[in-house]
Motif scaffolding. Structure first.
Motif, mmCIF file in Angstrom:
data_model
loop_
_atom_site.group_PDB
_atom_site.id
_atom_site.type_symbol
_atom_site.label_atom_id
_atom_site.label_comp_id
_atom_site.label_asym_id
_atom_site.label_seq_id
_atom_site.Cartn_x
_atom_site.Cartn_y
_atom_site.Cartn_z
ATOM 1 N N ARG A 79 0.497 -0.923 -0.215
ATOM 2 C CA ARG A 79 -0.442 0.482 0.218
ATOM 3 C C ARG A 79 0.972 1.266 -0.077
ATOM 4 N N TRP A 80 0.221 2.608 -0.532
ATOM 5 C CA TRP A 80 1.586 3.673 -0.773
ATOM 6 C C TRP A 80 -0.112 4.568 -0.615
ATOM 7 N N GLN A 81 0.336 5.936 -0.086
ATOM 8 C CA GLN A 81 -0.359 7.300 -0.416
ATOM 9 C C GLN A 81 0.452 8.526 -0.096
ATOM 10 N N VAL A 82 0.270 9.626 -0.564
ATOM 11 C CA VAL A 82 0.562 10.937 -1.157
ATOM 12 C C VAL A 82 -0.227 12.054 -0.617
ATOM 13 N N LYS A 83 -0.344 12.908 -0.338
ATOM 14 C CA LYS A 83 -0.379 13.772 -0.049
ATOM 15 C C LYS A 83 -0.475 15.329 -0.471
ATOM 16 N N LEU A 84 -1.329 15.458 -2.016
ATOM 17 C CA LEU A 84 -0.940 16.322 -2.954
ATOM 18 C C LEU A 84 -1.312 17.595 -2.101
ATOM 19 N N ALA A 85 -0.647 18.716 -2.104
ATOM 20 C CA ALA A 85 -0.664 20.095 -1.318
ATOM 21 C C ALA A 85 -2.390 20.995 -2.270
ATOM 22 N N ALA A 86 -2.956 22.122 -1.589
ATOM 23 C CA ALA A 86 -4.060 22.354 -2.601
ATOM 24 C C ALA A 86 -3.648 23.043 -3.416
ATOM 25 N N LEU A 87 -4.631 22.605 -5.035
ATOM 26 C CA LEU A 87 -4.447 22.863 -5.686
ATOM 27 C C LEU A 87 -4.964 23.966 -6.481
ATOM 28 N N PRO A 88 -4.786 25.002 -6.743
ATOM 29 C CA PRO A 88 -5.522 26.143 -7.908
ATOM 30 C C PRO A 88 -7.043 25.862 -8.838
ATOM 31 N N VAL A 89 -7.819 26.272 -7.815
ATOM 32 C CA VAL A 89 -9.516 26.223 -8.164
ATOM 33 C C VAL A 89 -9.842 26.093 -10.817
ATOM 34 N N GLY A 90 -10.013 24.738 -10.795
ATOM 35 C CA GLY A 90 -9.899 25.471 -12.582
ATOM 36 C C GLY A 90 -9.391 23.703 -13.005
ATOM 37 N N GLY A 91 -8.083 23.652 -14.150
ATOM 38 C CA GLY A 91 -7.681 23.093 -14.530
ATOM 39 C C GLY A 91 -8.299 22.784 -16.250
ATOM 40 N N PRO A 92 -7.919 22.071 -17.073
ATOM 41 C CA PRO A 92 -7.697 20.573 -16.704
ATOM 42 C C PRO A 92 -6.543 20.689 -15.842
ATOM 43 N N TYR A 93 -6.248 19.415 -14.893
ATOM 44 C CA TYR A 93 -4.732 18.790 -15.186
ATOM 45 C C TYR A 93 -5.011 17.364 -15.532
ATOM 46 N N GLU A 94 -3.787 17.082 -15.306
ATOM 47 C CA GLU A 94 -3.269 15.530 -16.194
ATOM 48 C C GLU A 94 -2.285 14.864 -14.415
ATOM 49 N N LEU A 95 -2.933 13.976 -14.295
ATOM 50 C CA LEU A 95 -2.363 13.684 -12.446
ATOM 51 C C LEU A 95 -1.480 12.278 -13.087
ATOM 52 N N THR A 96 -0.596 11.925 -12.620
ATOM 53 C CA THR A 96 0.803 11.029 -13.542
ATOM 54 C C THR A 96 1.027 9.932 -12.315
ATOM 55 N N ILE A 97 1.005 9.114 -12.154
ATOM 56 C CA ILE A 97 0.994 8.041 -11.268
ATOM 57 C C ILE A 97 2.762 6.739 -12.166
ATOM 58 N N ASN A 98 3.595 6.943 -11.437
ATOM 59 C CA ASN A 98 4.447 5.758 -11.823
ATOM 60 C C ASN A 98 5.390 5.482 -10.873
ATOM 61 N N GLY A 99 5.220 4.088 -10.949
ATOM 62 C CA GLY A 99 6.129 3.268 -10.165
ATOM 63 C C GLY A 99 6.174 1.678 -11.540
ATOM 64 N N LYS A 100 6.724 1.183 -11.207
ATOM 65 C CA LYS A 100 7.259 0.360 -12.817
ATOM 66 C C LYS A 100 6.264 -0.044 -13.590
ATOM 67 N N ASN A 101 4.747 0.614 -13.464
ATOM 68 C CA ASN A 101 3.965 0.975 -14.795
ATOM 69 C C ASN A 101 4.132 2.365 -14.829
ATOM 70 N N GLU A 102 3.110 3.190 -15.533
ATOM 71 C CA GLU A 102 2.244 4.381 -15.205
ATOM 72 C C GLU A 102 1.224 4.614 -15.659
ATOM 73 N N LEU A 103 0.909 5.514 -14.733
ATOM 74 C CA LEU A 103 -1.024 5.690 -14.886
ATOM 75 C C LEU A 103 -1.325 6.854 -15.043
ATOM 76 N N LYS A 104 -2.156 7.503 -16.384
ATOM 77 C CA LYS A 104 -2.195 8.717 -16.385
ATOM 78 C C LYS A 104 -4.248 8.895 -16.466
ATOM 79 N N LEU A 105 -3.990 9.929 -15.769
ATOM 80 C CA LEU A 105 -5.553 10.751 -15.319
ATOM 81 C C LEU A 105 -5.741 11.391 -15.622
#
Length: 237
Positions: A79-105
Motif C-alpha cells: 500500500r502507498w499514499q501521498v498528499k497533494l498540496a492544495a491546487l488552484p481551482v479549475g484545470g484541466p490537470y493531468e495526474l500521473t502515477i509512476n512506478g514500474k508502470n505509469e497511470l495517466k488520469l
C-alpha cells in the motif's frame, strides 16, 4: 456554512474509510488506484488531497500533477499514499502515477466535491423527477462530474468499487441522484467552479448499516438494536 462543510467532510471521510480501509492487504504487480480516482474526477479545492493505491512491496511511486511531484514507497502490504498540496481551482490537470508502470488520469478538475448519501429521497433519480426529459436534454455541463458507488451490502471494509467518473451529459445523468444533480448544478452555477458528485445513496437503508458492526457492539447503548437485527437475520427467508 461551517457546520455544512463539516457534515460534508464527515460523509466524505466515511466514504474514504469504506473504500480504502488499511485492514485488507493485497499485493499488486502494477501500480493501481481505486476507482474513486480516475480521468474526469474532481479534487476538493482549498485543502490537501490524499491519493493512494497499491504496488509491489517496497516499490517507489511518484505522483505528479501541475507543478507538484510527490514520491513514496509501498509498504510491506503493498500500500502507498501521498498528499497533494492544495491546487488552484479549475484545470484541466493531468495526474500521473509512476512506478514500474505509469497511470495517466486526464481531465482532472479542482473545485467542490460532495457525497450524495442517504435513503430513497437521495436515490430518487433525475429520470424520476419532474420534466425529466427536458432536464436530461439540457444536462450538457462539462463542469459537473458524476460517479456512482454500486449498492453492495457487506460488513467487510471495501478497497474499491465498480464505477468511474464521467462528465455530466444527457446520456448519464438520468440514473444519477436527482437531489444530488440539482444541488450540484445550482452550486456550480452559483460558485462558478467545477463540481464533483459522488452518489452512494441506498433507499431504505438503516443508518446503523453504515457503521461497522464492531463499533456498535462495543457500545452497550446499541445492544437492543443489534439484538433486534440478529433476530431479523435469524428469521430471514
Amino acid at each position: 456554512m461551517n457546520s455544512t462543510r463539516s457534515l460534508r467532510l464527515f460523509f466524505f471521510s466515511l466514504l474514504l474509510l469504506i473504500i480504502a480501509s488499511p485492514g485488507i492487504g493485497v499485493v499488486h504487480a502494477d501500480v493501481k488506484v481505486p476507482n474513486i480516482f480516475g480521468s474526469h474526477m474532481v479534487l476538493q479545492q482549498g485543502q490537501a488531497n490524499r491519493v493512494w493505491g497499491w504496488a509491489d512491496a517496497g516499490e517507489e511511486v511518484t505522483v505528479t500533477i501541475g507543478d507538484q511531484s510527490h514520491s513514496t514507497k509501498a509498504s510491506d502490504e503493498g500500500r502507498w499514499q501521498v498528499k497533494l498540496a492544495a491546487l488552484p481551482v479549475g484545470g484541466p490537470y493531468e495526474l500521473t502515477i509512476n512506478g514500474k508502470n505509469e497511470l495517466k488520469l486526464a481531465d482532472v478538475l479542482v473545485g467542490e466535491v460532495w457525497v450524495c448519501s442517504g435513503q430513497s429521497n437521495m436515490q430518487w433519480s433525475v429520470s424520476q423527477s419532474n420534466d425529466a426529459d427536458l432536464e436530461k436534454l439540457t444536462a450538457n455541463n462539462s463542469m459537473i462530474r458524476l460517479v456512482t458507488v454500486p449498492q453492495v451490502g457487506t460488513q467487510e471494509p471495501q478497497d474499491n468499487f465498480e464505477g468511474a467518473w464521467a462528465v455530466c451529459s444527457p446520456d448519464n445523468v438520468g440514473d444519477f441522484s436527482g437531489v444530488g444533480y440539482f444541488f450540484g448544478r445550482q452550486l456550480q452555477e452559483t460558485l462558478d467552479v467545477p463540481v464533483g458528485l459522488i452518489d452512494n445513496a441506498w433507499g431504505g437503508s438503516a443508518c446503523e448499516a453504515w457503521v461497522s458492526r464492531e463499533r456498535l457492539a462495543a457500545d452497550d447503548r446499541y445492544k437492543a438494536l443489534l439484538d433486534r437485527w440478529a433476530a431479523t437475520e435469524a428469521n430471514y427467508d
